[in-house]
Enzyme design. Structure first.
Site, PDB file in Angstrom:
ATOM      1  N   CYS A  81       0.885  -1.261  -0.114  1.00  0.00           N
ATOM      2  CA  CYS A  81       0.418   0.046   0.113  1.00  0.00           C
ATOM      3  C   CYS A  81       0.601   0.938   0.088  1.00  0.00           C
ATOM      4  O   CYS A  81       0.313   2.471  -0.187  1.00  0.00           O
ATOM      5  CB  CYS A  81      -0.999   0.038   1.303  1.00  0.00           C
ATOM      6  SG  CYS A  81       0.013  -0.370   3.145  1.00  0.00           S
TER       7      CYS A  81
HETATM    8  C1  LIG Z   1       0.671  -4.690   4.183  1.00  0.00           C
HETATM    9  S1  LIG Z   1       1.995  -6.553   3.651  1.00  0.00           S
HETATM   10  C2  LIG Z   1       1.310  -7.792   4.208  1.00  0.00           C
HETATM   11  C3  LIG Z   1       1.001  -7.710   5.463  1.00  0.00           C
HETATM   12  C4  LIG Z   1       0.536  -9.221   5.649  1.00  0.00           C
HETATM   13  N1  LIG Z   1      -1.247  -9.449   5.560  1.00  0.00           N
HETATM   14  C5  LIG Z   1       0.014  -9.462   6.626  1.00  0.00           C
HETATM   15  O1  LIG Z   1      -0.816  -9.552   7.600  1.00  0.00           O
HETATM   16  O2  LIG Z   1       0.595  -9.759   7.753  1.00  0.00           O
HETATM   17  C6  LIG Z   1       2.144  -6.193   1.915  1.00  0.00           C
HETATM   18  C7  LIG Z   1       3.080  -7.493   2.004  1.00  0.00           C
HETATM   19  O3  LIG Z   1       2.791  -7.835   0.718  1.00  0.00           O
HETATM   20  C8  LIG Z   1       4.820  -8.555  -0.039  1.00  0.00           C
HETATM   21  N2  LIG Z   1       5.072  -7.868  -1.102  1.00  0.00           N
HETATM   22  C9  LIG Z   1       5.187  -6.713  -2.157  1.00  0.00           C
HETATM   23  N3  LIG Z   1       4.635  -7.215  -3.561  1.00  0.00           N
HETATM   24  C10 LIG Z   1       4.315  -8.658  -4.238  1.00  0.00           C
HETATM   25  C11 LIG Z   1       4.695  -9.383  -4.550  1.00  0.00           C
HETATM   26  N4  LIG Z   1       3.927  -8.847  -6.373  1.00  0.00           N
HETATM   27  N5  LIG Z   1       4.237 -10.456  -4.782  1.00  0.00           N
HETATM   28  C12 LIG Z   1       4.390 -10.692  -3.020  1.00  0.00           C
HETATM   29  N6  LIG Z   1       4.687 -10.446  -2.362  1.00  0.00           N
HETATM   30  C13 LIG Z   1       4.401  -9.066  -2.348  1.00  0.00           C
HETATM   31  C14 LIG Z   1       5.589  -7.389   0.906  1.00  0.00           C
HETATM   32  O4  LIG Z   1       7.036  -8.067   1.017  1.00  0.00           O
HETATM   33  C15 LIG Z   1       4.483  -6.855   1.978  1.00  0.00           C
HETATM   34  O5  LIG Z   1       4.907  -8.213   3.170  1.00  0.00           O
END
Ligand SMILES: C[S@@+](CC[C@H](N)C(=O)[O-])C[C@H]1O[C@@H](n2cnc3c(N)ncnc32)[C@H](O)[C@@H]1O
Length: 396
Positions: free
Chosen positions: A127
């Protein structure tokens, strides 16, 4: 799992006891009927943990059919806490590669085959591009397109419920990702609701506003859950809003020397320690402009909560990845002359003590994993309402 046949009772765990619990409940023992979950952009597993607890409360296990995150440390913490889960360290786009509304790609057919039937699809796409804290790139950031991977995953997996979390500003995205995702998911015959929720209404001891898109198979259920979340109705049987004391009071006096471990605060610079002392000597929570760095002094400014001291009897302000530094938010402990520790930040994010971050030892990684997580209680409250509603027990 047929959610309508689960043994729902009025059994809602005492949330505070759960938060302090040192031993992990038997979530994924493989011996009970399980809620089958796919978690995308899974981070360390905050959303899955909420799902697991909601399932546990109604006598179900949790079967994580797929959890994807491209950060190795996040995937490792997830795996350590959900040892039976299929955790993939990779890009979500590799598993859901096709265009919205188009026929499934070979990779997607394989993803579907391996996942099998899915009850819940959950995810918190990145985000930063939408965050109000990021004024340079927000709203046109290509990462916002990742939001639409959740809609594509719904098309591929056809789960019973979809829960997508993001920052409130996601609705202003130039690519209209929320509207597009809603349209696509509605075309798949879901009831879809979206809106911003103050997570203190979901049992989280923080003023943290987040956007949720919820899609359910039952007509009206998503709308009912979302309106319950927004109004605080989902928490009406509990004392709320929950306070900083509610989450971390028992950790008073427990902090280790600065910079050492999960129970130690960050090392404050001399200037910041002086600011902390200033707050305590006057017993106030907001730093005077004259005590701030020159760039924060001009009035009116939007830095009021930065360099702030938490209030014991109120929810915390949003916990971010910067919780170790007083210059990045309102992160000074209410009673002790220091910033909050990773352990206290995790508690305020509603991670219970049994949830282990020990596969990681770097403070920067703890800050990122804890600060970026979706608080487990947010998903727990929504999932409780969904399970109740799917059993025809939702009330208005
Ligand atoms: C807002 S955090 C999510 C937190 C998670 N839902 C939790 O409750 O702990 C967003 C996550 O998306 C991952 N991320 C970002 N782009 C990504 C992609 N293209 N594929 C996989 N993971 C991704 C980041 O590493 C990060 O851990």
């Amino acid at each position: 799992m047929d959610v309508t046949s689960s043994p729902l009772g009025a059994r809602c765990t005492d949330d505070r006891r759960w938060l302090k619990r040192k031993t992990r409940p038997r979530y994924a023992d493989g011996q009970t009927e399980s809620l089958r979950v796919v978690d995308l952009f899974a981070g360390c597993g905050g959303m899955t943990l909420g799902m697991a607890q909601a399932a546990h409360e109604v006598g179900l296990g949790i079967d994580v059919r797929l959890a994807v995150d491209f950060e190795r440390d996040a995937a490792e913490v997830f795996e350590a806490n959900f040892p039976h889960a299929r955790v993939e360290c990779g890009r979500v786009e590799e598993f859901f590669s096709g265009g919205l509304g188009t026929a499934l790609s070979a990779a997607e057919r394989e993803t579907r085959r391996r996942a099998g039937r899915v009850d819940a699809l959950i995810g918190g796409p990145p985000c930063q591009g939408n965050s109000d804290l990021n004024n340079h790139t927000r709203r046109g950031d290509p990462r916002n397109q990742l939001y639409l991977r959740m809609a594509r995953a719904a098309q591929v997996l056809r789960p019973n419920v979809v829960i997508i979390e993001n920052v409130p500003a996601v609705v202003h995205d130039r690519g209209r990702v929320v509207e597009l995702a809603m349209e696509r998911i509605e075309e798949l015959d879901y009831c879809v609701a979206q809106g911003t929720v103050d997570l203190s209404n979901l049992g989280v001891p923080q003023r943290r506003r987040r956007h949720f898109l919820i899609a359910t198979r039952h007509a009206g259920l998503a709308t009912s859950i979302l309106s319950g979340a927004r109004s605080g109705r989902l928490m009406r049987r509990t004392r709320h809003p929950r306070t900083v004391a509610w989450a971390i009071e028992d950790l008073l006096g427990r902090s280790d020397p600065p910079g050492t471990g999960f129970d130690s605060p960050g090392r404050a610079s001399t200037a910041n320690q002086r600011r902390i002392d200033w707050l305590f000597e006057r017993d106030v929570h907001v730093l005077d402009d004259s005590e701030r760095p020159p760039c924060h002094r001009d009035k009116p400014h939007s830095y009021r909560s930065v360099y702030g001291r938490m209030r014991w009897d109120k929810p915390a302000q949003t916990i971010t990845t910067g919780f170790g530094s007083m210059g990045q938010g309102c992160f000074v402990h209410p009673r002790e002359r220091r910033t909050i520790t990773p352990h206290e930040a995790a508690r305020l994010q509603t991670f219970p003590d049994f949830f282990s971050f020990a596969s990681e030892s770097r403070r920067t990684a703890w800050a990122r994993l804890v600060g970026n997580a979706v608080p487990p209680f947010a998903t727990l409250s929504i999932a409780r309402a969904w399970l109740r509603g799917a059993c025809g027990e939702i009330d208005d």
